[in-house]
Design a protein around this motif. Structure first.
Motif, PDB file in Angstrom:
ATOM      1  N   MET A   1       0.400  -0.963  -0.005  1.00 37.38           N
ATOM      2  CA  MET A   1      -0.182   0.325   0.367  1.00 37.38           C
ATOM      3  C   MET A   1       0.599   1.180  -0.208  1.00 37.38           C
ATOM      4  N   ILE A   2       0.449   2.006  -0.344  1.00 36.10           N
ATOM      5  CA  ILE A   2       1.068   3.098  -0.342  1.00 36.10           C
ATOM      6  C   ILE A   2       0.277   4.521  -0.479  1.00 36.10           C
ATOM      7  N   SER A   3       1.106   5.490   0.577  1.00 38.48           N
ATOM      8  CA  SER A   3       0.495   6.206   1.634  1.00 38.48           C
ATOM      9  C   SER A   3       1.306   7.376   1.203  1.00 38.48           C
ATOM     10  N   ILE A   4       0.451   9.254   0.834  1.00 37.10           N
ATOM     11  CA  ILE A   4       0.853  10.263   0.533  1.00 37.10           C
ATOM     12  C   ILE A   4       0.278  10.804   0.607  1.00 37.10           C
ATOM     13  N   VAL A   5       1.177  11.926   1.634  1.00 34.36           N
ATOM     14  CA  VAL A   5       1.188  13.470   2.296  1.00 34.36           C
ATOM     15  C   VAL A   5       0.857  14.206   0.897  1.00 34.36           C
ATOM     16  N   LEU A   6      -0.573  15.002   0.878  1.00 36.38           N
ATOM     17  CA  LEU A   6      -0.400  16.010   0.047  1.00 36.38           C
ATOM     18  C   LEU A   6      -0.643  17.262   1.079  1.00 36.38           C
ATOM     19  N   ALA A   7       0.282  18.361  -0.076  1.00 39.59           N
ATOM     20  CA  ALA A   7      -0.506  20.276   0.902  1.00 39.59           C
ATOM     21  C   ALA A   7      -1.950  19.788   0.038  1.00 39.59           C
ATOM     22  N   PRO A   8      -2.050  21.160   0.826  1.00 39.74           N
ATOM     23  CA  PRO A   8      -4.116  21.279   0.649  1.00 39.74           C
ATOM     24  C   PRO A   8      -4.386  21.325  -0.698  1.00 39.74           C
ATOM     25  N   ILE A   9      -3.759  22.166  -1.207  1.00 41.52           N
ATOM     26  CA  ILE A   9      -3.906  22.555  -3.320  1.00 41.52           C
ATOM     27  C   ILE A   9      -3.747  21.261  -3.641  1.00 41.52           C
ATOM     28  N   VAL A  30     -12.123   0.369  -1.855  1.00 41.16           N
ATOM     29  CA  VAL A  30     -12.441  -1.635  -1.522  1.00 41.16           C
ATOM     30  C   VAL A  30     -13.427  -1.860  -0.103  1.00 41.16           C
ATOM     31  N   ASP A  31     -13.461  -0.609   0.578  1.00 37.96           N
ATOM     32  CA  ASP A  31     -14.926  -0.791   1.665  1.00 37.96           C
ATOM     33  C   ASP A  31     -15.936   0.047   1.224  1.00 37.96           C
ATOM     34  N   ALA A  32     -16.696   0.281   0.650  1.00 38.87           N
ATOM     35  CA  ALA A  32     -17.698   0.954   0.252  1.00 38.87           C
ATOM     36  C   ALA A  32     -18.221   1.795   1.914  1.00 38.87           C
ATOM     37  N   MET A  40     -10.209   6.249   2.282  1.00 35.98           N
ATOM     38  CA  MET A  40     -10.392   4.940   1.458  1.00 35.98           C
ATOM     39  C   MET A  40      -9.843   4.684   0.940  1.00 35.98           C
ATOM     40  N   THR A  41     -10.028   3.337   0.368  1.00 38.85           N
ATOM     41  CA  THR A  41      -8.786   2.121  -0.592  1.00 38.85           C
ATOM     42  C   THR A  41      -9.860   2.007  -1.573  1.00 38.85           C
ATOM     43  N   TYR A  42      -8.610   2.301  -2.472  1.00 40.53           N
ATOM     44  CA  TYR A  42      -9.406   1.780  -3.638  1.00 40.53           C
ATOM     45  C   TYR A  42      -8.513   0.572  -4.368  1.00 40.53           C
ATOM     46  N   LEU A  43      -9.123   0.543  -5.382  1.00 42.60           N
ATOM     47  CA  LEU A  43      -8.710  -1.411  -6.180  1.00 42.60           C
ATOM     48  C   LEU A  43      -8.766  -1.529  -7.391  1.00 42.60           C
ATOM     49  N   HIS A  44      -7.696  -1.533  -8.468  1.00 49.65           N
ATOM     50  CA  HIS A  44      -6.946  -1.758  -9.890  1.00 49.65           C
ATOM     51  C   HIS A  44      -8.779  -2.660 -10.689  1.00 49.65           C
ATOM     52  N   ILE A  45      -9.755  -2.064 -10.962  1.00 53.24           N
ATOM     53  CA  ILE A  45      -9.947  -2.910 -11.853  1.00 53.24           C
ATOM     54  C   ILE A  45      -9.625  -3.159 -13.057  1.00 53.24           C
ATOM     55  N   ASP A  46      -9.177  -4.457 -13.977  1.00 55.32           N
ATOM     56  CA  ASP A  46      -8.740  -4.419 -14.971  1.00 55.32           C
ATOM     57  C   ASP A  46      -9.432  -4.599 -15.914  1.00 55.32           C
ATOM     58  N   ARG A  47      -9.625  -3.969 -16.805  1.00 54.93           N
ATOM     59  CA  ARG A  47     -10.949  -3.434 -17.904  1.00 54.93           C
ATOM     60  C   ARG A  47     -10.413  -4.691 -18.979  1.00 54.93           C
ATOM     61  N   ALA A  48      -9.582  -5.430 -19.403  1.00 56.85           N
ATOM     62  CA  ALA A  48      -8.748  -6.347 -19.944  1.00 56.85           C
ATOM     63  C   ALA A  48     -10.070  -7.452 -19.680  1.00 56.85           C
TER      64      ALA A  48
END
Length: 50
Positions: A1-9, A30-32, A40-48
């Motif tokens: 899992m990757i965590s990234i801290v972002l500035a407000p903008i 992942v968890d609605a 929130m955690t997201y999961l990539h959907i393999d459209r192939a």
């Protein structure tokens, strides 16, 4: 899992990119049940597969 801290903008830009990616069907939550988008955690959907 990757965590990234972002500035407000950067946070608002990232939020828009995530929303567009979910709308485009490339990722899904992942968890609605999680209401706080900040955690929130997201999961990539393999459209192939479809």
């Amino acid at each position: 899992m990757i965590s990234i801290v972002l500035a407000p903008i950067e946070s608002s830009i990232a939020s828009r990119i995530i929303a567009d990616t979910v709308e485009g069907g490339l990722i899904k939550a992942v968890d609605a049940e999680t209401k706080a988008k900040k955690f929130m955690t997201y999961l990539h959907i393999d459209r192939a597969q479809y």
